[in-house]
Design a protein around this motif. Structure first.
Motif, PDB file in Angstrom:
ATOM      1  N   ALA A   1       0.704  -1.087  -0.086  1.00 60.88           N
ATOM      2  CA  ALA A   1      -0.073   0.119  -0.081  1.00 60.88           C
ATOM      3  C   ALA A   1       0.901   1.374  -0.015  1.00 60.88           C
ATOM      4  CB  ALA A   1      -1.200  -0.024   1.317  1.00 60.88           C
ATOM      5  N   ALA A   2       1.955   1.274   0.748  1.00 64.64           N
ATOM      6  CA  ALA A   2       2.711   2.478   0.791  1.00 64.64           C
ATOM      7  C   ALA A   2       3.471   2.719  -0.482  1.00 64.64           C
ATOM      8  CB  ALA A   2       3.772   2.201   1.895  1.00 64.64           C
ATOM      9  N   ALA A   3       3.928   1.464  -1.166  1.00 67.54           N
ATOM     10  CA  ALA A   3       4.642   1.599  -2.506  1.00 67.54           C
ATOM     11  C   ALA A   3       3.639   2.299  -3.523  1.00 67.54           C
ATOM     12  CB  ALA A   3       5.309   0.413  -2.691  1.00 67.54           C
TER      13      ALA A   3
ATOM     14  N   PHE B   1       3.094   6.940   3.766  1.00 66.63           N
ATOM     15  CA  PHE B   1       2.379   6.122   4.911  1.00 66.63           C
ATOM     16  C   PHE B   1       0.974   6.723   5.148  1.00 66.63           C
ATOM     17  CE2 PHE B   1       7.236   5.162   6.520  1.00 66.63           C
ATOM     18  CZ  PHE B   1       7.316   4.043   5.402  1.00 66.63           C
ATOM     19  N   THR B   2       0.754   8.011   5.011  1.00 71.96           N
ATOM     20  CA  THR B   2      -0.579   8.559   5.461  1.00 71.96           C
ATOM     21  C   THR B   2      -1.645   7.889   4.596  1.00 71.96           C
ATOM     22  OG1 THR B   2       0.646  10.717   6.277  1.00 71.96           O
ATOM     23  CG2 THR B   2      -1.754  10.598   5.818  1.00 71.96           C
TER      24      THR B   2
ATOM     25  N   GLU C   1      -4.710   5.181   5.653  1.00 70.31           N
ATOM     26  CA  GLU C   1      -6.125   5.679   5.470  1.00 70.31           C
ATOM     27  C   GLU C   1      -6.765   4.312   4.749  1.00 70.31           C
ATOM     28  OE1 GLU C   1      -6.107   9.207   2.979  1.00 70.31           O
ATOM     29  OE2 GLU C   1      -5.706  10.485   4.638  1.00 70.31           O
ATOM     30  N   GLU C   2      -6.061   3.871   3.727  1.00 73.95           N
ATOM     31  CA  GLU C   2      -6.595   2.706   2.930  1.00 73.95           C
ATOM     32  C   GLU C   2      -6.732   1.381   3.980  1.00 73.95           C
ATOM     33  OE1 GLU C   2      -4.785  -0.299  -0.125  1.00 73.95           O
ATOM     34  OE2 GLU C   2      -5.445   1.510  -1.032  1.00 73.95           O
ATOM     35  N   LEU C   3      -5.593   1.392   4.779  1.00 73.01           N
ATOM     36  CA  LEU C   3      -5.741   0.168   5.795  1.00 73.01           C
ATOM     37  C   LEU C   3      -6.500   0.299   6.886  1.00 73.01           C
ATOM     38  CD1 LEU C   3      -1.874  -0.997   5.081  1.00 73.01           C
ATOM     39  CD2 LEU C   3      -3.912  -1.772   4.014  1.00 73.01           C
TER      40      LEU C   3
ATOM     41  N   ALA D   1       1.941   5.899  11.691  1.00 72.13           N
ATOM     42  CA  ALA D   1       2.844   5.384  12.535  1.00 72.13           C
ATOM     43  C   ALA D   1       2.863   3.731  12.652  1.00 72.13           C
ATOM     44  CB  ALA D   1       2.689   5.666  14.135  1.00 72.13           C
ATOM     45  N   ALA D   2       1.751   3.121  12.701  1.00 70.73           N
ATOM     46  CA  ALA D   2       1.612   1.714  12.443  1.00 70.73           C
ATOM     47  C   ALA D   2       2.184   1.047  11.069  1.00 70.73           C
ATOM     48  CB  ALA D   2       0.230   1.138  12.731  1.00 70.73           C
ATOM     49  N   VAL D   3       1.738   1.899  10.086  1.00 71.31           N
ATOM     50  CA  VAL D   3       2.250   1.484   8.693  1.00 71.31           C
ATOM     51  C   VAL D   3       3.581   1.401   8.787  1.00 71.31           C
ATOM     52  CG1 VAL D   3       2.182   2.224   6.322  1.00 71.31           C
ATOM     53  CG2 VAL D   3       0.046   1.959   7.468  1.00 71.31           C
TER      54      VAL D   3
END
Length: 294
Positions: free
Chosen positions: A16-18, A23-24, A28-30, A35-37
């Motif tokens: 998701a980050a890639a 990360f933000t 939102e998607e996950l 911070a958790a991502v």
């Protein structure tokens, strides 16, 4: 089998980050915090022993190894998604799952499924073939097309149709019309289907002829008997509905006009009253009843 895989949440955070670039947006998607991502991605990097991102100001850039790894991770999640929807259906609707005997499925159902889908383009169906009728399991399928006496107690049972049993053969084995058809059949090679009630013995008794001994192959499914008959291996005694595709194509002809009224019938068995099924399952049942009784 043991798989050498990192935890799936870490891989999901990386993918998701890639894809989203930071990360933000991944958070939102996950539905977790940025911070958790970030933590999950760092855990993944530590387990792999290599960095996957260059962390720039408000932006993530894949490292060379991250670029190499990403397509495989994306494909793995894509394959899982496709498999999940294929087997269990999407969140909006589930496929109509039904079971039927193999011969009925191949010879009656499959040629007609395209017509059902043309009438109901928004309904997906899954057909489960079986050699013999077993207990209906609503977790696996909620509709069962059965052939028997109708005395099942594992669901709501509804009569569909009683199908006559007819004798068929390859055109080269056509009987002599100037002689007794029953007498000729008693001397002919006959194919037997194991486990059925309406046998050649029943046929000969019904038409007042001494029951001859066995003469030919024994098989466990109507489809096998029809294929053997179509190859010229003998006369088969089968349900008319299942023989029709062979008769219509000319691969088989009727051995005689004499028939047996089957002691069993086709029934629709559902996991509950039809009115309690999903609208998609009700539509399939309505179509099946209409087609079988046509």
């Amino acid at each position: 089998m043991a798989y050498n895989l990192p935890p799936l949440p870490w891989l999901r955070a990386f993918e998701a980050a890639a894809r989203l670039g930071n990360f933000t947006r991944a958070a939102e998607e996950l539905l977790i915090t940025p911070a958790a991502v970030s933590y999950q991605v760092r855990q993944l990097e530590q387990q792999l022993g290599y960095p996957l991102f260059d962390r720039l100001h408000r932006e993530l850039k894949l490292t060379r190894l991250g670029q190499t790894y990403l397509p495989s991770v994306e494909k793995a999640f894509s394959d899982l998604s496709i498999a999940t929807v294929s087997v269990f259906g999407g969140r909006e609707s589930k496929p109509v799952r039904f079971r039927c005997l193999s011969s009925f499925g191949h010879l009656w159902m499959i040629p007609r499924l395209a017509a059902f889908q043309a009438e109901n383009p928004g309904i997906d169906v899954q057909m489960i073939s079986a050699a013999w009728a077993e207990t209906l399991n609503p977790d696996l399928f909620e509709i069962d097309v059965r052939f028997g006496d109708g005395t099942w107690s594992d669901g709501a049972v509804e009569f569909l149709v009683n199908d006559p049993v007819i004798a068929v053969c390859h055109p080269d084995l056509a009987l002599d019309s100037t002689k007794s058809d029953v007498g000729q059949l008693s001397q002919a090679v006959r194919l037997d289907i194991m486990g059925v009630l309406d046998t050649w013995e029943s046929f000969f008794r019904l038409y007042g002829h001494a029951v001859p001994g066995r003469s030919g192959l024994q098989v466990d499914q109507t489809l096998s008997a029809l294929e053997l008959a179509a190859l010229g291996h003998g006369h088969a005694l089968v349900l008319e509905t299942l023989a029709n595709p062979y008769l219509e194509s000319g691969r088989l002809i009727r051995s005689t006009d004499k028939v047996i009224t089957s002691r069993h019938s086709y029934y629709l068995v559902t996991s509950g009253p039809r009115q309690a099924l999903s609208p998609e399952a009700q539509a399939f049942c309505d179509w099946l009843i209409r087609e079988m009784r046509a």
